[in-house]
Design an enzyme around this catalytic site. Structure first.
Site, PDB file in Angstrom:
ATOM      1  N   ASP A 268       1.291  -1.625   0.045  1.00  0.00           N
ATOM      2  CA  ASP A 268      -0.269   0.287  -0.396  1.00  0.00           C
ATOM      3  C   ASP A 268       0.626   1.073  -0.425  1.00  0.00           C
ATOM      4  O   ASP A 268       1.663   1.150   0.564  1.00  0.00           O
ATOM      5  CB  ASP A 268      -0.717   0.439   1.086  1.00  0.00           C
TER       6      ASP A 268
ATOM      7  N   GLU B  93      -0.163  -0.643   5.845  1.00  0.00           N
ATOM      8  CA  GLU B  93       0.905  -0.690   6.406  1.00  0.00           C
ATOM      9  C   GLU B  93       1.067   0.734   6.918  1.00  0.00           C
ATOM     10  O   GLU B  93       0.915   1.774   8.017  1.00  0.00           O
ATOM     11  CB  GLU B  93       2.405  -1.175   6.101  1.00  0.00           C
TER      12      GLU B  93
ATOM     13  N   ASP C 111       9.084   3.899  -1.315  1.00  0.00           N
ATOM     14  CA  ASP C 111       7.728   3.405  -0.010  1.00  0.00           C
ATOM     15  C   ASP C 111       6.607   2.776  -0.360  1.00  0.00           C
ATOM     16  O   ASP C 111       5.716   3.368  -0.579  1.00  0.00           O
ATOM     17  CB  ASP C 111       7.554   4.592   1.189  1.00  0.00           C
TER      18      ASP C 111
ATOM     19  N   ASP D  84      12.049  -1.258   4.431  1.00  0.00           N
ATOM     20  CA  ASP D  84      10.884   0.375   4.056  1.00  0.00           C
ATOM     21  C   ASP D  84      11.853   1.158   4.828  1.00  0.00           C
ATOM     22  O   ASP D  84      10.508   1.524   5.729  1.00  0.00           O
ATOM     23  CB  ASP D  84      10.205  -0.607   4.785  1.00  0.00           C
TER      24      ASP D  84
HETATM   25  N1  LIG Z   1       8.441   2.822   5.411  1.00  0.00           N
HETATM   26  C1  LIG Z   1       7.531   3.120   6.655  1.00  0.00           C
HETATM   27  C2  LIG Z   1       6.845   3.886   7.559  1.00  0.00           C
HETATM   28  O1  LIG Z   1       6.186   4.767   5.800  1.00  0.00           O
HETATM   29  N2  LIG Z   1       6.226   3.773   7.784  1.00  0.00           N
HETATM   30  C3  LIG Z   1       4.973   4.211   8.602  1.00  0.00           C
HETATM   31  C4  LIG Z   1       3.876   3.833   9.055  1.00  0.00           C
HETATM   32  C5  LIG Z   1       2.536   4.566  10.012  1.00  0.00           C
HETATM   33  C6  LIG Z   1       0.946   4.865   9.241  1.00  0.00           C
HETATM   34  N3  LIG Z   1       1.031   5.131  10.432  1.00  0.00           N
HETATM   35  C7  LIG Z   1       1.823   5.185  11.768  1.00  0.00           C
HETATM   36  N4  LIG Z   1       2.769   4.845  11.124  1.00  0.00           N
HETATM   37  C8  LIG Z   1       4.775   5.767   8.364  1.00  0.00           C
HETATM   38  O2  LIG Z   1       4.333   6.775   8.904  1.00  0.00           O
HETATM   39  O3  LIG Z   1       6.279   5.971   9.625  1.00  0.00           O
HETATM   40 ZN    ZN Z   2       7.150   1.771   4.102  1.00  0.00          ZN
HETATM   41 ZN    ZN Z   3       5.472   4.805   4.453  1.00  0.00          ZN
END
Ligand SMILES: NCC(=O)N[C@@H](Cc1c[nH]cn1)C(=O)O
Ligand code: ZN
Ligand code: ZN
Length: 479
Positions: free
Chosen positions: A100, A166, A132, A197
């Protein structure tokens, strides 16, 4: 090992154009998990992964997660699990990634259509999800394909877990991982977990990451009038929700990022002398920060404080307001109901539930000080835990060797300010090492407009992910 890896690297170079085509197809699917209307596209993206993995000869399953909590009749996107190789003689590596993406629209200020991969003359590949996390996820698939076509055996078994929520707090995934890590589950045989990631600190030197901040995401809703009102007819005679909201949001954090909610900063573990000394060795300059953020508006003027602020202290960001006028031009409306969104990045030893209670109480107290007749409600939208591990085990050693082989440098050991909510879940559920092995650079602008992944990072990153599998097998024999 070297001749085998050389064959693999040559094959990656040979296949590089087809790898970019694979990314182009993936970016074209707008799999935005936060937008309910885009859910069919998130599902379409899962189907794309299933067909790509099947074409590579993997055993693939698309596992439903049921209905999304708090939504009527909206199904969570499936988790794509896959297996490639099942030899009892080999170690087994579990890969996690997400398919996603964050929301994106041309009107946000993108220079190109966010869902059309656009490659410029410098090899910068622009598109939502390019870094991402579609690029890194496809990096693993590319690594499998290049091994196959080069006739080089992958010396470990691979298990894969690719999710589609995610960017919305990995809804529904914790229970799934816990179940599948148990005896008889799909992840039972995992000897180590690897996640690609996150990002390098700069643009040229890779890193291995051993810590993440958590994220507690809140909404604060303030309502008053029964409908939106004409500000000329009613302005001055009604208490306005938007005025109340900006005033309470304005009390959360100061200009230098200091969180004003009592009790939050007190939960943070103090810095030790040992920890302080780690920062000196990290290759990072203030120019790296300025390059990544596109300005010189950092809070600190030195690298130590900047990195600590990103990695080991909490931060609070105000993200947006739902229900307000946000188009160009001038509209004279009083919004009847507005919903502010903010999040707190959490760190050791903050307890998620305690953070929530402090936030709820603080918002209600600050609102009470306004003496408003409007009504407020504050809710946690989603939460994910922070994670810190030791960067000294066999999987980190293997990844460090792979970085040296592909890039000719020793990697930086970093923590990351972002969150990958399931990292701690994987560590607890499998009891195994979890490593974060990024391939994207600090200038990739994840979550922002003009997100990109450099062609160089994607192709050399594919080499890195593949090389890591070989060193993992070697280190696994010693472990
Ligand atoms: N690449 C990891 C990432 O972008 N994670 C998101 C996940 C997220 C969304 N809401 C809470 N955590 C981030 O914003 O860190
Ligand atoms: Zn991510
Ligand atoms: Zn992200």
């Amino acid at each position: 090992m070297a001749p085998q890896l050389d064959g693999y690297f040559k094959q990656v170079d040979k296949l590089s154009e087809s790898f970019i085509e694979r990314l182009r197809k993936a970016v074209a699917i707008p799999s935005v998990s936060a937008d309910d209307k885009r859910r069919p596209d998130v599902v379409k993206m899962s189907e794309f992964l299933v067909s790509e993995l099947e074409a590579l000869g993997a055993h693939v399953e698309s596992r439903p997660l049921g209905l999304q909590p708090g939504k009527k009749d909206l199904h969570l996107p499936p988790v794509v699990v896959a297996r490639y190789g099942d030899s009892p003689e080999k170690r087994t590596l579990l890969l996690y990634g997400h398919y996603d993406v964050q929301p994106a629209g041309k009107s946000d200020g993108w220079a190109t259509d966010p869902f059309t991969l656009t490659v410029d003359e410098k090899g910068r590949m622009y598109g939502r999800g390019s870094t991402d996390d579609k690029g890194p996820v496809l990096g693993w698939l590319n690594a499998i394909q290049a091994h196959k076509e080069a006739g080089v055996e992958i010396p470990v078994n691979l298990l894969m877990c690719f999710e589609g929520m995610e960017e919305y707090g990995s809804e529904g995934l914790d229970d799934f991982i816990e179940k599948e890590a148990k005896p008889g589950g799909f992840f039972e045989k995992a000897d180590a977990v690897c996640i690609s990631d996150n990002y390098w600190l700069g643009t040229k030197k890779p890193c291995l990451t051993y810590g993440l901040r958590g994220c507690n995401y809140y909404s604060v809703s303030i309502s008053g009038p029964g409908q939106d009102l004409h500000s000329g007819l009613f302005g001055g005679s009604v208490q306005e929700p938007m005025t109340d909201l900006v005033r309470v949001l304005g009390t959360l954090v100061d200009t230098n990022g200091k969180i004003k909610i009592p009790g939050i900063n007190e939960m943070v573990v103090p810095v030790t002398e040992d920890e302080k000394s780690l920062y000196a060795d990290i290759s990072y300059t203030m120019d790296n920060l300025y390059e990544s953020i596109g300005s010189k508006t950092g809070v600190y003027s030195d690298k130590e404080n900047t990195l600590m602020a990103r990695w080991r202290y909490p931060s609070l960001s105000v993200h947006g307001i739902e229900g307000v006028f946000s188009d160009p031009g001038a509209k004279t409306v009083i919004p009847a109901k507005v919903i502010g969104k903010f999040s707190i990045r959490t760190v050791p030893d903050m307890k998620s539930d305690q953070v929530d209670q402090l936030v709820f109480k603080y918002m209600k107290d600050e609102f009470a000080k306004l003496g408003s007749k409007n009504t407020i409600s504050v809710e946690l939208m989603h939460a994910g835990n922070w994670w810190v591990t030791s960067p000294k085990d066999w999987s980190f050693t293997a990844a460090g060797r792979a970085v040296e082989k592909v890039f000719g440098v020793k990697p930086d050991l970093t923590r990351e300010g972002g969150s990958i909510p399931v990292t701690l879940t994987f560590q607890k559920a499998t009891g195994k090492s979890v490593l974060l092995l990024p391939i994207g650079s600090s200038t990739d602008a994840a979550h922002s407009i003009n997100e990109k992944l450099d062609r160089w990072n994607y192709i050399e990153g594919t080499k890195l992910l593949g090389a890591y599998l070989h060193y993992l097998a070697e280190e696994g024999m010693k472990a």
